[in-house]
Motif scaffolding. Structure first.
Motif, PDB file in Angstrom:
ATOM      1  N   HIS A 183       4.121   5.207  11.810  1.00 13.13           N
ATOM      2  CA  HIS A 183       5.131   6.269  11.880  1.00 13.13           C
ATOM      3  C   HIS A 183       4.568   7.604  11.437  1.00 13.13           C
TER       4      HIS A 183
ATOM      5  N   CYS B  67       9.258   3.235   0.072  1.00 13.96           N
ATOM      6  CA  CYS B  67       9.256   4.665   0.375  1.00 13.96           C
ATOM      7  C   CYS B  67       9.962   4.777   1.721  1.00 13.96           C
TER       8      CYS B  67
ATOM      9  N   HIS C 136      -3.983   0.241   5.227  1.00 13.74           N
ATOM     10  CA  HIS C 136      -2.797   0.182   6.069  1.00 13.74           C
ATOM     11  C   HIS C 136      -2.821   1.404   6.979  1.00 13.74           C
TER      12      HIS C 136
ATOM     13  N   GLY D 173       4.353   1.545   5.286  1.00 13.46           N
ATOM     14  CA  GLY D 173       3.046   1.788   4.687  1.00 13.46           C
ATOM     15  C   GLY D 173       2.916   1.098   3.341  1.00 13.46           C
ATOM     16  N   ALA D 174       3.935   1.239   2.518  1.00 15.31           N
ATOM     17  CA  ALA D 174       3.876   0.656   1.179  1.00 15.31           C
ATOM     18  C   ALA D 174       3.803  -0.873   1.245  1.00 15.31           C
TER      19      ALA D 174
HETATM   20  C1  LIG Z   1       3.545   7.973   3.427  1.00 13.61           C
HETATM   21  C2  LIG Z   1       2.505   7.569   2.470  1.00 13.61           C
HETATM   22  C3  LIG Z   1       2.511   6.284   1.885  1.00 13.61           C
HETATM   23  C4  LIG Z   1       3.679   5.322   2.006  1.00 13.61           C
HETATM   24  O1  LIG Z   1       3.995   4.928   3.276  1.00 13.61           O
HETATM   25  P1  LIG Z   1       5.467   4.443   3.665  1.00 13.61           P
HETATM   26  O2  LIG Z   1       5.338   4.076   5.073  1.00 13.61           O
HETATM   27  O3  LIG Z   1       6.406   5.559   3.418  1.00 13.61           O
HETATM   28  O4  LIG Z   1       5.809   3.270   2.822  1.00 13.61           O
HETATM   29  C5  LIG Z   1       1.431   5.936   1.094  1.00 13.61           C
HETATM   30  N1  LIG Z   1       0.418   6.789   0.855  1.00 13.61           N
HETATM   31  C6  LIG Z   1       0.407   8.041   1.367  1.00 13.61           C
HETATM   32  C7  LIG Z   1      -0.736   8.952   1.061  1.00 13.61           C
HETATM   33  C8  LIG Z   1       1.448   8.468   2.181  1.00 13.61           C
HETATM   34  O5  LIG Z   1       1.450   9.711   2.680  1.00 13.61           O
END
Ligand SMILES: *Cc1c(COP(=O)(O)O)cnc(C)c1O
Length: 964
Positions: free
Chosen positions: A709, A336, A705, A574-575
C-alpha cells in the motif's frame, strides 16, 4: 505530421508509464536543470552509493498497456471457479449494496484518503468510522470499540494480549482457547502465544475455569454453529480473575443476546458479512470492543469526539499516546495500517439497512437455516447441535461423496469436520440454494419443498435460537442508522461525508514514509470483479487457479525486485510483516540451538512499529544512536553489538533511512550485525527509493516486509487496507508462516499462521499485480528515479526558505526530505502544527509531522506528482514562510494571525464578528491558485486534549448537535 517514429516508439510514448509518472520528458529535463543534474542517470550516480547499485536490470517483463494488462488479468481471473459457498468459518457471501460499491469502494474520494491525522480535513471518514464503533458497541453490548483491526484471528490475538495486561491473575501464564473456536483463529492466537511464552490450553468451553488462566477465548455461536449459554463459563473464569473474550458473528448478534450482556470482557470478530466481499480472505474489518475501564489497553486506533476552536463538535483519533509512535516497545500493539475502508463499508451497510433491515436479513438467514434443518432431520439426517443461527453441522456417512456431490452441483460445504459437513447460510441464500443443499445432502428424490418446510417451521415453532438467548435490547437506535434507507438519501449521505475529506483526487498528499502515489484506475478495476470477490479463502485450492497464478506471478516479481529467495503473502499490513519476519528470525535461531538470542538493535530514527513488533516476539530493544547527519552511528552500533554479544538476534534497519538519505555504510551495518551472529531485518517501507536501483537482498539483509500500500500502489483507504508480504533469504524460508486450514506449499512445515487467511488480503493483490505488469522493468526503475528527482526538486526549490535537515552524498536527498521548522518556531513561536494547519488553507494535506524528528515535516512527493503540483506546493510553503516572517518581525501579532487560527472555515469567513486583524481573503485564499480549487475544512482546529480528557467514542446523542 512526421512519419519518422517507429511503431514501438509510438507505443512507448503512449504507455502507462507516462500516466503513472507525473512529469513528462520536458518537465523532467527542466527539473534536472534546476537541481543541477544532467540526466536521471547522473542524478542516480550523485545520490545512490556506488557499491549498492544493481549490476543488472529487473526481470519483470516489459510494460503492458492498460487494455492488454486488464485483458490478461481477466483471463487469469476467469480460471477461478466461483461455487456457491456454504463453508462459513467466519466468511460469508454478502450483497454489497450497489450504492456503497460504486460510491465508496470504487470511489477515489474514499479509497485514496490517508489515515485521518489531519482531522479538520477528514471529518467524513471519521464520522463513518465512529458509526462503525457505534455499530460494534450496539451489537456486542460493550462500552467501547476501536476503529477496526486486521482480521478476526489477529483481533483474537490482541484480545489475549489485552487479557494479559489487565488480568489481576498476574501469576498465570496460561491462556484458554475453547475447542469450538474457528481453527484459523486458534492457529493465529497460538502462534502469538508461543513467542510471548504463554502456554495454551484447549478444551471444551465449559472447562475454561478448570485451569489457572489469565484469560479465555470462546466463540459465539461456535465454529460448528452451536449457540450455548456461556454466562456460567464467563462468570466462572472471571471469578478466578481471568478475562473472557468472545469471538462473535456480527450478523447473529442482531438476533442474539450480546456478549456484553452475557458478561464478556471483550468481544471481537469480523465485519466482513456486512457488505464486504469474501475476496479469498480479505481485506475485511475486524471489530473489537471492551469495557470502558480497559480503554488505555485497547489495541489499534479509536475515534473520539472532541470540539474545535469554535466550540463545535469535531472528531479525531483519540488516546494516541497509547500507540507505537509514542510508546514504541511499550505500545499496546503494533497495529498501524488497519482496515478503515472496509470498516466504513460495513458501517454504511448498517446505515443503509438500519436496525429493521438488518433484522430482516438476519431473520431470513435464520429462517432458511431452520427450513434446512427441518428438511434434513425429517429425512433422518442427524445434526450435531440442536441450536443454530445460520450454521448446521450435518452428520453424514460418506463425507467425501457428499462434498463431491456438492462440487458437482456448484456448491462448497465445510470439509474439515470429522464424519460431518458444515453448512452456513448467508444473506445471498435463495430458495433454489436450499433446494440444491437438500438434493446434495439427501440425494435426489427426497420430495421436499422449501415452501412446505417453511410452513412446518411455523407450525412446529421451530427455532434454532434458545429462548433465553434471544436479544431483547434495542440496536442502532441512533439517528444515523434510521435516516438513510432510500438510495437517494444514502447517496447524499455518502457524498456529504466524502465532501469533508481531502484525498488524492483533490491534491498531492506528500506524506513522508507513506508513499502516497497514484492508485491508477486500471489497477483498481479488477478488485471488484466477481472472479476475485466471491471466492471463500478455504475453497479447495483447485477452484482458485486464477488466484494462485496471480499470486505466484506477483511473488516471483517481488522476489526479483527485492533480491530475496522466497516470499510470504500472508501478513496483511507492514507491521504484521515485521512481526512475521522477526518470528522467522527467532525460529531460525532456535533451529540452530541459539534460541537465547533475544536482543534487537533499532536505530533511534525507526518507525514506532519496529520496536512494537520486536516486543511481540519477546525481543529486548536496544536503541542505536544516529549521528548528527542522521546516519546510524557505526561506532555506537559496533559497541552495542559487542555488548550484547551472542544474545544479538537482529537489527531492524530502514533503508533509505527515515531521515531521507541513502546511508553510505549500509553494507557495513549488515556486516557488523552478521559478524555477531545476528540477522538483518530491513524495513521495506522505503522501497520506493530502491526498486530497480538496488534491493534489500543485494545490499545484504535477510528479510524485509513490503508495504504494497505504499510502493506498489494499493490505496491507503483512509487508514487501510494494506498488505505486508515478507521476502526472505533462503535460510529463513523454512520459517515462513503456514496455515492450519489451507496448507501452503512453500511455507514452513511447523509454522503457525500470522493472519486469519492463508494469503492475507488476497483481493487487493491485483492492484500491485497490475502496477508491475503495466510498468515493466524499465518503468519501475524510472518511477524510482523520478521519485528521487521530485524529492530533490522540492529540497532545492525550498533552499533559502527552509532548511533541509539531512542530506546525503553530494547534498542529495533520497525519495523524501525533512524540512526543519524548529529554528522558525524558536524565532517566531509559530509551530509545526500551525504550518501543517495553514497548508490546509492552501489546499494541501500536511506532510508527515514530527516523524522521525519532532518539529519537522517530512515531504515525500512520489513520482506521480507533476512539476505543476510540486511548484504549487513549493509556492505555498514559501508563502507560508513569508507569513512566518511577519510574525517574527512583529508585523503580525503572535496570536491574532492566520497561522495561529488556521485552518479557516466558512464559518470563520462568514462570521459577522470576524475580530481578526488580518484580511478574510488572505485567510481563505492565500494564493492565486487556491481560487481554482478551494477546499474548505468542515471544522476548525480541533482540541485534542479536551477530547482525551472527556473521552467519548460513540455517536453523540442527537441533542448535542442541537445545542449548537
Ligand atoms: C508505514 C511504515 C510501517 C508500518 O506499516 P503499516 O503497513 O502501516 O503497518 C513501518 N515502517 C515504516 C518506516 C513505515 O513507513
Amino acid at each position: 505530421m512526421s512519419n519518422s517514429s517507429t511503431l514501438a516508439q509510438l507505443e512507448q510514448k503512449n504507455s502507462f508509464v507516462r500516466r503513472h509518472i507525473g512529469p513528462g520528458e520536458q518537465e523532467i529535463q527542466a527539473m534536472l536543470e534546476t537541481i543541477g543534474a544532467s540526466s536521471l542517470d547522473d542524478l542516480m550516480s550523485q545520490t545512490v552509493p556506488a557499491g549498492i547499485e544493481l549490476d543488472k536490470p529487473l526481470e519483470v517483463g516489459e510494460g503492458a498497456t492498460e487494455v492488454d494488462a486488464l485483458a490478461e488479468l481477466k483471463a487469469v481471473a476467469q480460471k477461478n471457479t466461483i461455487n456457491r459457498s456454504f463453508i462459513g468459518m467466519g466468511y460469508y457471501d454478502t450483497h454489497v449494496p450497489n450504492v456503497i460499491l460504486r460510491n465508496v469502494l470504487e470511489n477515489p474520494g474514499w479509497y485514496t484518503a490517508y489515515t485521518p491525522y489531519q482531522p479538520e480535513i477528514a471529518q467524513g471518514r471519521l464520522e463513518a468510522i465512529l458509526n462503525f464503533q457505534q455499530l460494534t458497541i450496539d451489537l456486542t453490548g460493550l462500552e467501547l470499540a476501536s476503529a477496526s483491526l486486521l482480521d478476526e484471528g489477529t483481533a483474537a490475538a490482541e484480545a489475549m494480549s489485552l487479557s494479559k495486561r489487565v488480568s489481576k491473575n498476574k501469576k498465570a501464564n496460561l491462556y484458554f482457547i475453547a475447542d469450538d473456536v474457528h481453527p484459523q483463529t486458534r492457529d493465529v492466537v497460538a502462534t502469538r502465544a508461543e513467542m510471548f511464552g504463554f502456554g495454551i490450553v484447549t478444551g471444551p468451553a465449559e472447562e475454561a475455569a478448570e485451569h489457572d488462566v489469565f484469560g479465555a477465548l470462546l466463540q459465539y455461536p461456535s465454529t460448528t454453529g452451536e449457540i450455548s449459554d456461556i454466562r456460567g463459563v464467563i462468570a466462572a473464569v472471571q471469578a478466578k480473575k481471568g478475562i473472557v473474550s468472545v469471538a462473535a458473528d456480527l450478523m447473529s448478534l442482531v438476533l442474539l443476546e450480546s456478549p456484553g450482556e452475557l458478561g464478556a470482557d471483550v468481544a471481537l470478530g469480523s465485519a466482513q458479512r456486512f457488505g464486504v466481499p469474501m475476496g479469498y480472505g480479505g481485506p475485511h474489518a475486524a471489530f473489537f470492543a471492551t469495557r470502558d475501564s480497559y480503554k488505555r489497553s485497547l489495541p489499534g486506533r479509536i475515534i473520539g469526539v472532541s470540539k474545535d476552536s469554535r466550540g463545535n463538535q469535531a472528531l479525531r483519533m483519540a488516546l494516541q499516546t497509547r500507540e507505537q509512535h509514542i510508546r514504541r516497545e511499550k505500545a499496546n500493539s503494533n497495529i498501524c495500517t488497519a482496515q478503515v475502508l472496509l470498516a466504513n463499508m460495513a458501517s454504511f451497510y448498517a446505515v443503509y439497512h438500519g436496525p429493521q433491515g438488518l433484522k430482516t436479513i438476519a431473520e431470513r438467514i435464520h429462517r432458511f437455516t431452520s427450513i434446512l434443518a427441518t428438511g434434513l432431520t425429517q429425512k433422518g439426517l442427524a445434526l450435531k447441535h440442536n441450536t443454530w443461527f445460520d450454521t448446521l453441522t450435518v452428520q453424514v456417512e460418506d463425507k467425501e461423496a457428499v462434498l463431491k456431490a456438492g462440487y458437482e452441483a456448484g456448491i462448497n460445504l465445510r470439509s474439515d469436520l470429522e464424519g460431518a459437513v458444515g453448512v452456513s447460510l448467508d444473506e445471498t441464500t435463495t430458495r433454489g440454494d436450499v433446494l440444491t443443499l437438500l438434493n446434495v445432502l439427501l440425494g435426489d428424490g427426497h420430495g421436499l419443498k422449501v415452501e412446505d418446510l417453511d410452513a412446518e417451521v411455523t407450525t412446529q415453532d421451530k427455532n434454532g435460537i434458545p429462548a433465553d438467548l434471544m436479544r431483547t435490547s434495542d440496536i442502532l437506535t441512533h439517528e444515523v442508522f434510521n435516516k438513510y434507507h432510500s438510495e437517494t438519501e444514502m447517496l447524499r449521505y455518502i457524498k456529504s461525508l466524502e465532501n469533508k475529506d481531502l484525498a488524492l483526487n483533490h491534491s498531492m498528499i506528500s506524506l513522508g514514509s507513506c508513499t502516497m502515489k497514484l492508485n491508477a484506475t486500471a489497477e483498481m478495476i479488477p478488485v471488484t470483479w466477481p472472479e476475485f470477490g466471491q471466492l471463500h479463502p478455504f475453497a479447495p485450492v483447485n477452484q482458485a487457479a486464477g488466484y494462485q497464478e496471480m499470486i505466484s506471478e506477483l511473488s516471483e516479481w517481488l522476489i526479483n525486485i527485492t533480491g530475496y529467495d522466497a516470499l510470504s503473502m500472508q501478513p496483511n499490513s507492514g507491521a504484521q510483516g515485521e512481526y512475521a519476519g522477526l518470528l522467522a528470525i527467532q525460529r531460525y535461531h532456535e533451529s540452530r540451538g541459539e534460541g537465547h538470542r533475544n536482543v534487537c538493535l533499532i536505530p533511534s530514527s525507526a518507525h514506532g512499529t519496529n520496536p512494537a513488533s520486536a516486543q511481540m516476539v519477546s525481543l529486548k530493544v536496544v536503541v542505536v544512536n544516529c549521528d548528527k547527519n542522521g546516519n546510524v552511528d557505526l561506532d555506537d552500533l559496533r559497541k552495542k553489538a559487542q555488548e550484547v554479544g551472542d544474545n544479538l538476534s537482529c537489527a531492524m534497519i530502514t533503508y533509505p533511512s527515515t531521515h531521507g538519505v541513502y546511508e553510505e555504510t549500509i553494507r557495513e551495518i549488515c556486516d557488523i550485525v552478521h559478524d555477531h551472529g545476528g540477522q538483518v531485518y530491513m524495513d521495506g517501507a522505503n522501497m520506493n527509493a530502491q526498486v530497480g536501483i538496488t534491493s534489500p537482498g543485494f545490499i545484504g539483509s535477510d528479510v524485509s516486509h513490503l508495504n504494497l500500500h505504499k510502493t506498489f500502489c494499493i490505496p491507503h483507504g483512509g487508514g487501510g487496507p494494506g498488505m505486508g508480504p515478507i521476502g526472505v533469504k533462503s535460510h529463513l524460508a523454512p520459517f515462513l508462516p503456514n496455515h492450519s486450514v489451507v496448507n501452503i506449499d512453500d511455507a514452513g512445515k511447523d509454522c503457525g499462521a500470522v493472519s486469519a487467511a492463508p494469503w492475507g488480503s488476497a483481493s487487493i493483490l491485483p492492484i500491485s499485480y497490475m502496477y508491475i505488469k503495466m510498468m515493466g522493468s524499465a518503468g519501475l526503475r524510472k518511477a524510482t528515479e523520478v521519485a528521487i528527482l521530485n524529492a530533490n526538486y522540492i529540497a532545492k526549490s525550498l533552499e533559502g526558505h527552509f532548511d533541509v535537515l539531512y542530506k546525503g552524498r553530494n547534498g542529495r536527498v533520497a525519495h523524501e526530505c525533512i524540512i526543519d521548522l524548529r529554528p522558525l518556531k524558536e524565532a517566531s513561536g509559530v509551530s509545526e502544527l500551525d504550518i501543517a494547519k495553514r497548508l490546509i488553507d492552501y489546499g494541501f494535506h500536511s506532510p508527515t509531522m514530527s516523524f522521525p524528528v519532532a518539529g519537522t515535516l517530512m515531504v515525500e512527493p512520489t513520482e506521480s506528482e507533476s512539476q505543476y503540483e510540486l511548484d504549487r506546493f513549493v509556492n505555498a510553503m514559501i508563502s507560508i514562510r513569508e507569513e512566518v516572517a511577519k510574525v517574527e518581525s512583529g508585523e503580525w501579532d503572535g496570536e491574532n494571525n492566520p497561522l495561529h487560527h488556521a485552518p479557516h472555515t466558512l464559518a470563520d469567513i462568514c462570521d459577522s464578528d470576524w475580530g481578526r486583524n488580518y484580511d478574510r481573503m488572505l485567510a481563505a485564499y492565500p494564493a492565486p491558485e487556491v481560487h481554482r480549487n478551494k477546499f474548505w475544512p468542515s471544522v476548525n482546529r480541533i482540541d485534542d486534549v479536551y477530547g482525551d480528557r472527556n473521552l467519548m467514542c460513540s455517536c453523540p446523542a442527537i441533542d448535542t448537535y442541537r445545542d449548537e
